[in-house]
Write a protein that holds these residues in place. Sequence first.
Motif, PDB file in Angstrom:
ATOM      1  N   SER A  84      44.867  63.790 -10.546  1.00 35.40           N
ATOM      2  CA  SER A  84      44.415  65.421 -11.075  1.00 35.40           C
ATOM      3  C   SER A  84      43.432  65.850 -10.385  1.00 35.40           C
ATOM      4  O   SER A  84      43.397  67.459  -9.598  1.00 35.40           O
ATOM      5  CB  SER A  84      44.081  65.393 -11.998  1.00 35.40           C
ATOM      6  N   HIS A  85      42.133  64.777  -9.445  1.00 36.56           N
ATOM      7  CA  HIS A  85      41.374  65.466  -8.356  1.00 36.56           C
ATOM      8  C   HIS A  85      41.621  66.387  -7.533  1.00 36.56           C
ATOM      9  O   HIS A  85      41.620  67.188  -6.890  1.00 36.56           O
ATOM     10  CB  HIS A  85      40.801  64.280  -8.570  1.00 36.56           C
ATOM     11  N   GLU A  86      43.148  65.437  -6.796  1.00 40.09           N
ATOM     12  CA  GLU A  86      43.716  65.892  -5.372  1.00 40.09           C
ATOM     13  C   GLU A  86      44.438  67.149  -5.475  1.00 40.09           C
ATOM     14  O   GLU A  86      44.341  67.774  -4.534  1.00 40.09           O
ATOM     15  CB  GLU A  86      44.752  64.288  -5.227  1.00 40.09           C
ATOM     16  N   ALA A  87      45.224  67.388  -6.143  1.00 36.10           N
ATOM     17  CA  ALA A  87      45.768  68.513  -7.282  1.00 36.10           C
ATOM     18  C   ALA A  87      44.960  69.394  -6.922  1.00 36.10           C
ATOM     19  O   ALA A  87      44.654  71.266  -6.104  1.00 36.10           O
ATOM     20  CB  ALA A  87      46.105  68.415  -8.280  1.00 36.10           C
ATOM     21  N   HIS A  88      43.621  69.165  -7.518  1.00 39.39           N
ATOM     22  CA  HIS A  88      42.380  70.179  -7.795  1.00 39.39           C
ATOM     23  C   HIS A  88      41.989  70.724  -6.321  1.00 39.39           C
ATOM     24  O   HIS A  88      41.556  72.080  -5.996  1.00 39.39           O
ATOM     25  CB  HIS A  88      41.294  70.044  -8.638  1.00 39.39           C
ATOM     26  N   LEU A 116      52.800  75.527  -9.057  1.00 42.18           N
ATOM     27  CA  LEU A 116      52.919  74.248  -9.402  1.00 42.18           C
ATOM     28  C   LEU A 116      52.034  72.939  -9.826  1.00 42.18           C
ATOM     29  O   LEU A 116      52.186  71.711  -9.853  1.00 42.18           O
ATOM     30  CB  LEU A 116      54.474  73.825  -8.424  1.00 42.18           C
ATOM     31  N   MET A 117      51.276  73.505  -7.926  1.00 42.49           N
ATOM     32  CA  MET A 117      50.121  72.278  -8.102  1.00 42.49           C
ATOM     33  C   MET A 117      49.199  72.314  -9.880  1.00 42.49           C
ATOM     34  O   MET A 117      48.558  71.500 -10.055  1.00 42.49           O
ATOM     35  CB  MET A 117      49.151  73.026  -6.886  1.00 42.49           C
ATOM     36  N   LEU A 118      49.177  73.971 -10.299  1.00 46.96           N
ATOM     37  CA  LEU A 118      48.202  74.191 -11.569  1.00 46.96           C
ATOM     38  C   LEU A 118      48.896  73.133 -12.267  1.00 46.96           C
ATOM     39  O   LEU A 118      48.537  71.837 -12.918  1.00 46.96           O
ATOM     40  CB  LEU A 118      48.157  75.020 -11.752  1.00 46.96           C
ATOM     41  N   SER A 119      50.476  73.030 -12.348  1.00 41.34           N
ATOM     42  CA  SER A 119      51.180  72.577 -13.134  1.00 41.34           C
ATOM     43  C   SER A 119      50.998  70.895 -13.397  1.00 41.34           C
ATOM     44  O   SER A 119      50.353  70.326 -13.926  1.00 41.34           O
ATOM     45  CB  SER A 119      52.925  72.993 -13.247  1.00 41.34           C
ATOM     46  N   PHE A 120      50.918  70.246 -11.996  1.00 42.08           N
ATOM     47  CA  PHE A 120      50.772  69.003 -11.481  1.00 42.08           C
ATOM     48  C   PHE A 120      49.537  68.568 -12.266  1.00 42.08           C
ATOM     49  O   PHE A 120      49.041  67.299 -12.256  1.00 42.08           O
ATOM     50  CB  PHE A 120      51.008  69.053 -10.516  1.00 42.08           C
ATOM     51  N   ALA A 140      47.739  69.834 -14.507  1.00 42.09           N
ATOM     52  CA  ALA A 140      47.348  69.351 -15.764  1.00 42.09           C
ATOM     53  C   ALA A 140      48.621  68.741 -16.050  1.00 42.09           C
ATOM     54  O   ALA A 140      48.368  67.871 -17.609  1.00 42.09           O
ATOM     55  CB  ALA A 140      48.063  71.123 -16.361  1.00 42.09           C
ATOM     56  N   GLU A 141      49.367  68.077 -15.564  1.00 40.63           N
ATOM     57  CA  GLU A 141      50.498  67.100 -16.161  1.00 40.63           C
ATOM     58  C   GLU A 141      49.615  65.589 -16.090  1.00 40.63           C
ATOM     59  O   GLU A 141      49.423  65.322 -17.512  1.00 40.63           O
ATOM     60  CB  GLU A 141      51.627  66.758 -15.309  1.00 40.63           C
ATOM     61  N   ASN A 142      49.147  65.208 -15.019  1.00 37.03           N
ATOM     62  CA  ASN A 142      48.145  64.196 -14.840  1.00 37.03           C
ATOM     63  C   ASN A 142      46.852  64.451 -15.901  1.00 37.03           C
ATOM     64  O   ASN A 142      46.883  63.552 -16.572  1.00 37.03           O
ATOM     65  CB  ASN A 142      47.462  63.937 -13.244  1.00 37.03           C
ATOM     66  N   GLU A 143      46.706  65.352 -15.902  1.00 37.70           N
ATOM     67  CA  GLU A 143      45.145  65.352 -17.060  1.00 37.70           C
ATOM     68  C   GLU A 143      45.587  64.997 -18.253  1.00 37.70           C
ATOM     69  O   GLU A 143      44.956  64.440 -19.267  1.00 37.70           O
ATOM     70  CB  GLU A 143      44.755  66.989 -17.095  1.00 37.70           C
ATOM     71  N   ALA A 144      46.874  66.359 -18.551  1.00 39.31           N
ATOM     72  CA  ALA A 144      47.143  65.351 -20.380  1.00 39.31           C
ATOM     73  C   ALA A 144      47.487  64.117 -20.445  1.00 39.31           C
ATOM     74  O   ALA A 144      47.989  63.250 -21.469  1.00 39.31           O
ATOM     75  CB  ALA A 144      48.586  66.023 -20.447  1.00 39.31           C
ATOM     76  N   ARG A 145      48.247  63.164 -18.945  1.00 35.64           N
ATOM     77  CA  ARG A 145      48.291  61.549 -19.219  1.00 35.64           C
ATOM     78  C   ARG A 145      46.535  60.577 -19.126  1.00 35.64           C
ATOM     79  O   ARG A 145      47.233  60.264 -20.020  1.00 35.64           O
ATOM     80  CB  ARG A 145      48.673  61.583 -18.036  1.00 35.64           C
ATOM     81  N   VAL A 146      46.503  61.302 -18.845  1.00 35.34           N
ATOM     82  CA  VAL A 146      44.551  61.768 -18.694  1.00 35.34           C
ATOM     83  C   VAL A 146      44.241  61.410 -20.418  1.00 35.34           C
ATOM     84  O   VAL A 146      43.992  59.470 -20.839  1.00 35.34           O
ATOM     85  CB  VAL A 146      43.275  61.414 -17.980  1.00 35.34           C
ATOM     86  N   ARG A 147      44.763  62.257 -20.708  1.00 36.63           N
ATOM     87  CA  ARG A 147      44.358  61.938 -22.431  1.00 36.63           C
ATOM     88  C   ARG A 147      45.176  61.582 -23.393  1.00 36.63           C
ATOM     89  O   ARG A 147      44.911  60.865 -24.388  1.00 36.63           O
ATOM     90  CB  ARG A 147      44.256  63.998 -22.860  1.00 36.63           C
ATOM     91  N   ALA A 148      46.621  61.322 -22.947  1.00 38.28           N
ATOM     92  CA  ALA A 148      47.448  60.139 -23.115  1.00 38.28           C
ATOM     93  C   ALA A 148      46.940  58.906 -23.391  1.00 38.28           C
ATOM     94  O   ALA A 148      47.371  57.212 -24.429  1.00 38.28           O
ATOM     95  CB  ALA A 148      48.359  59.825 -23.156  1.00 38.28           C
ATOM     96  N   MET A 149      46.345  58.303 -22.012  1.00 37.43           N
ATOM     97  CA  MET A 149      46.174  56.921 -21.693  1.00 37.43           C
ATOM     98  C   MET A 149      44.539  56.769 -22.718  1.00 37.43           C
ATOM     99  O   MET A 149      44.639  55.657 -23.288  1.00 37.43           O
ATOM    100  CB  MET A 149      46.236  56.767 -20.880  1.00 37.43           C
ATOM    101  N   LEU A 150      43.732  57.872 -22.787  1.00 43.73           N
ATOM    102  CA  LEU A 150      42.766  57.322 -23.628  1.00 43.73           C
ATOM    103  C   LEU A 150      42.894  57.156 -24.752  1.00 43.73           C
ATOM    104  O   LEU A 150      41.979  56.272 -25.297  1.00 43.73           O
ATOM    105  CB  LEU A 150      41.621  58.841 -23.409  1.00 43.73           C
TER     106      LEU A 150
END
Length: 291
Positions: free
Chosen positions: A33-37, A231-235, A237-247
């Motif tokens: 997510s950081h790399e995408a931003h 696509l990059m924003l979605s990428f 957002a996908e990884n941010e959602a995965r971070v929330r799911a993992m938390l």
Amino acid sequence: MSGKLGEIEKRIAATHQLDAVIAAMRGIAASRSHEAHERMAGIRATAATAGAAIGEVLAFAPESAAASNPAAQGGEAGGDIGIVVGTEQGFVGALNDALAAQAQRLGGARACQWLLVGSRLVSATAARGVACAWSAPMAAHPDAVPPLAVRIADALYARLATGRRATRVTVLSAQPGESHLSIAQRTLIPFDLARFQVPRRTQPPLVNVAPARLLAGLVEFYVFVELCEALMLSFAAENEARVRAMLAARANVQQRLGDLTQRYRALRQEEITSEIVELSTGAQAARRTAD
């Protein structure tokens, strides 16, 4: 040690391993997510340069604007085209379901051809009865975003080149940087040329391409850059959602570890108590025998 205690110890060890896997997945997702931003600055700088070039062309050839818009091509109106960007991998919560629901609502309002990105999204839309006209896997890392944008653009313009012109092209994608799931909807076509600043020029620039052709090429490039941005924003957002799911998963794992540890201690205490009672009973029996 009893079998129950041994079984609980194995479950505790397995839960610790699961916790380590979840922590690793969370770290990878946060890094991506950081790399995408970080890549967004370059994409937006490219969009600004292309926008400035479009403004330059409009300054000396405003009559080329109508011919440059893909939606202005001749032919019978063929409805809308919807591009939906989902995910290839799981552990993203309700992201794909929310995108599929939004596509279903949009499709109910207007007839759409759907270009879907992400295998998980394809499954979610199929469950809702949204027909897929074209699909592609979602990018697995930021470097794969530009080639994917090229594939989407090729599929889009192949449909625009048919006799039935699209009246609207819409992109649905998740937005990063929110504490909850947010879906953005942007219109690619009709292409809004009014958003670009037109500079005042006393003399037109020197060009070797016809203004209409030059502007059409710049518009196509700008659409490509917009696809890269979505696509990059979605990428991200996908990884941010995965971070929330993992938390959330780690919180559940920690609660399970606490329950297992408490159960282990209770069983261990029961065994110790039972052993003390047995030893005490045995000592008393030995004294009675001696007497």
